[in-house]
Design a protein around this motif. Structure first.
Motif, PDB file in Angstrom:
ATOM      1  N   THR A   1       0.841  -1.199   0.000  1.00  0.00           N
ATOM      2  CA  THR A   1       0.000   0.000   0.000  1.00  0.00           C
ATOM      3  C   THR A   1       0.877   1.250   0.000  1.00  0.00           C
ATOM      4  O   THR A   1       1.930   1.275   0.621  1.00  0.00           O
ATOM      5  CB  THR A   1      -0.904   0.011   1.251  1.00  0.00           C
ATOM      6  N   THR A   2       0.415   2.278  -0.681  1.00  0.00           N
ATOM      7  CA  THR A   2       1.115   3.549  -0.686  1.00  0.00           C
ATOM      8  C   THR A   2       0.705   4.351   0.545  1.00  0.00           C
ATOM      9  O   THR A   2      -0.484   4.572   0.771  1.00  0.00           O
ATOM     10  CB  THR A   2       0.789   4.349  -1.961  1.00  0.00           C
ATOM     11  N   PHE A   3       1.688   4.754   1.339  1.00  0.00           N
ATOM     12  CA  PHE A   3       1.435   5.546   2.543  1.00  0.00           C
ATOM     13  C   PHE A   3       1.967   6.960   2.319  1.00  0.00           C
ATOM     14  O   PHE A   3       3.097   7.136   1.849  1.00  0.00           O
ATOM     15  CB  PHE A   3       2.158   4.957   3.757  1.00  0.00           C
ATOM     16  N   VAL A   4       1.168   7.955   2.665  1.00  0.00           N
ATOM     17  CA  VAL A   4       1.624   9.345   2.713  1.00  0.00           C
ATOM     18  C   VAL A   4       1.355   9.846   4.125  1.00  0.00           C
ATOM     19  O   VAL A   4       0.201   9.900   4.557  1.00  0.00           O
ATOM     20  CB  VAL A   4       0.899  10.229   1.680  1.00  0.00           C
ATOM     21  N   MET A   5       2.415  10.191   4.836  1.00  0.00           N
ATOM     22  CA  MET A   5       2.299  10.520   6.257  1.00  0.00           C
ATOM     23  C   MET A   5       2.788  11.938   6.525  1.00  0.00           C
ATOM     24  O   MET A   5       3.852  12.345   6.062  1.00  0.00           O
ATOM     25  CB  MET A   5       3.116   9.534   7.100  1.00  0.00           C
ATOM     26  N   VAL A   6       1.989  12.673   7.283  1.00  0.00           N
ATOM     27  CA  VAL A   6       2.411  13.972   7.799  1.00  0.00           C
ATOM     28  C   VAL A   6       3.036  13.757   9.166  1.00  0.00           C
ATOM     29  O   VAL A   6       2.470  13.051  10.014  1.00  0.00           O
ATOM     30  CB  VAL A   6       1.205  14.930   7.920  1.00  0.00           C
ATOM     31  N   THR A   7       4.194  14.324   9.393  1.00  0.00           N
ATOM     32  CA  THR A   7       4.834  14.233  10.697  1.00  0.00           C
ATOM     33  C   THR A   7       5.711  15.453  10.925  1.00  0.00           C
ATOM     34  O   THR A   7       6.206  16.068   9.977  1.00  0.00           O
ATOM     35  CB  THR A   7       5.675  12.943  10.825  1.00  0.00           C
ATOM     36  N   HIS A   8       5.881  15.794  12.189  1.00  0.00           N
ATOM     37  CA  HIS A   8       6.841  16.836  12.550  1.00  0.00           C
ATOM     38  C   HIS A   8       8.092  16.207  13.163  1.00  0.00           C
ATOM     39  O   HIS A   8       9.033  16.908  13.504  1.00  0.00           O
ATOM     40  CB  HIS A   8       6.217  17.804  13.562  1.00  0.00           C
ATOM     41  N   ASP A   9       8.081  14.869  13.284  1.00  0.00           N
ATOM     42  CA  ASP A   9       9.153  14.131  13.945  1.00  0.00           C
ATOM     43  C   ASP A   9      10.180  13.685  12.908  1.00  0.00           C
ATOM     44  O   ASP A   9       9.934  12.773  12.114  1.00  0.00           O
ATOM     45  CB  ASP A   9       8.557  12.923  14.671  1.00  0.00           C
ATOM     46  N   GLN A  10      11.354  14.300  12.922  1.00  0.00           N
ATOM     47  CA  GLN A  10      12.388  13.962  11.954  1.00  0.00           C
ATOM     48  C   GLN A  10      12.835  12.516  12.073  1.00  0.00           C
ATOM     49  O   GLN A  10      13.017  11.825  11.067  1.00  0.00           O
ATOM     50  CB  GLN A  10      13.604  14.872  12.149  1.00  0.00           C
TER      51      GLN A  10
END
Length: 354
Positions: A189-198
């Motif tokens: 599956t293609t995942f697109v994730m928003v994160t502020h954690d480098q």
């Protein structure tokens, strides 16, 4: 992964009612089976990008293509994507298993298959023993895991994740990062994730899009972002980077405060007199009491577990940081002493336009 992108954004912009640009001509291609993270400071546009793809915000301009088909005109419930929200969005009147099973039930999936898939999903997120627990009795972190299991159980073609692990404690978050990546690889599956954690983005992403001011500064693999940042913002945002002002001399060397260094072979397009910024990672530096190198005055030594972090300052005022093994503690100069920094053998500095 195929050559054709699964998700394509073509010159996508978002202008809010107050005239603020949330996104500015975003171009982005994501291949089937990729794990891509959108990373950046608050207000950079990463969540707006996710919401535009999901359909919760309408793009002001541009195209959103999924599998080559335009989906920008479709409402959220008609877009073939699933979203895991930061604020859980679970159904309070259902127990854990019912929440996870909801999407499968709507699809008319056979009950036996629902039970199996729900069990697998709950096992994955560490809630197998809470299947019949009302969600009102769960902690915030557990509710987020219910939301994650509910999205995963349907095995969507594209899964959007809005900081899905932010509510978890540190140890569980690290475990879930690995499990999330393993699941993504297994399902394709293609995942697109928003994160502020480098650390999160660097550890589980195939590629990372670093955003600032509604634009993508650079999209690349974690290693390329870390080793070869394309802009000063990326260099200063990803990890710890010492940034020194410099100038290219007539003989092609780098003139930095108190020293002159050879120009790296990887640096191109900088003629004599060019103003540049030299980027040096803390682990790529060595401390020397000799005069050769970049002179600094030591200000502090900080304990960092497996290493010690030496903090100093060059003559022009820029702070310089380097990491040394704890075994070298006895040889470190005291605060206020003069020392010099030199590049470790094999380390390559980054040279960027000023």
């Amino acid at each position: 992964m195929t050559n054709d992108p699964l998700l394509s954004l073509r010159k996508v912009s978002k202008i809010f009612g107050n005239g603020h640009f949330g996104l500015k001509d975003i171009d982005l291609d994501i291949a089937a089976g990729e794990f891509v993270s959108l990373l950046g400071p608050s207000g950079c546009g990463k969540t707006t990008t996710l919401r535009v793809v999901a359909g919760f915000e309408a793009a002001s301009a541009g195209q959103i293509l999924l599998g080559g088909a335009e989906i920008g005109h479709l409402p959220p419930n008609r877009r073939p994507v699933n979203t895991v929200f930061q604020d859980y969005a679970v159904f309070p009147h259902m127990d854990v298993a019912e929440n996870v099973a909801f999407g499968l039930s709507v699809r008319g999936t056979p009950r036996a298959e629902i039970r199996r898939k729900v069990g697998e999903a709950l096992e994955l997120v560490g809630l197998a023993d809470k299947a019949k627990r009302p969600v009102s009795a769960l902690s915030g972190g557990q509710r987020q895991r219910v939301a994650l299991a509910r999205a995963i159980v349907c095995e969507p073609q594209l899964l959007l994740l809005d900081e899905p692990l932010s509510a978890l404690d540190a140890s569980l978050r690290e475990q879930m990062q690995i499990e999330l990546k393993n699941l993504q690889a297994r399902l394709g599956t293609t995942f697109v994730m928003v994160t502020h954690d480098q650390t999160e983005a660097l550890s589980i992403s195939d590629r990372i899009a670093v955003m600032q001011g509604g634009e993508i500064e650079q999209i690349a693999s974690p290693a390329e972002l870390y080793d070869r940042p394309a802009t000063r913002f990326v260099a200063g945002f990803i990890g710890t980077m010492n940034l020194l002002p410099g100038k290219v001399s007539a003989d092609g060397r780098l003139e930095v405060p108190g020293s002159s260094l050879p120009m790296p072979a990887e640096a191109h397009g900088f003629g004599a007199g060019s103003a540049v910024v030299l980027g040096l990672r803390p682990e790529d530096l060595e401390l020397s009491t000799a005069t050769a190198g970049i002179p600094i005055r030591v200000e502090n030594v900080v304990f960092h577990g497996r290493s010690l972090r030496v903090i100093g300052r060059v003559s022009s005022g820029e702070e310089m940081i380097l990491d040394v093994p704890r075994s070298a503690a006895a040889d470190l100069p005291a605060a206020g002493a003069s020392a010099a920094l030199r590049l470790r053998a094999g380390a390559v500095p980054v040279v960027l336009p000023a």
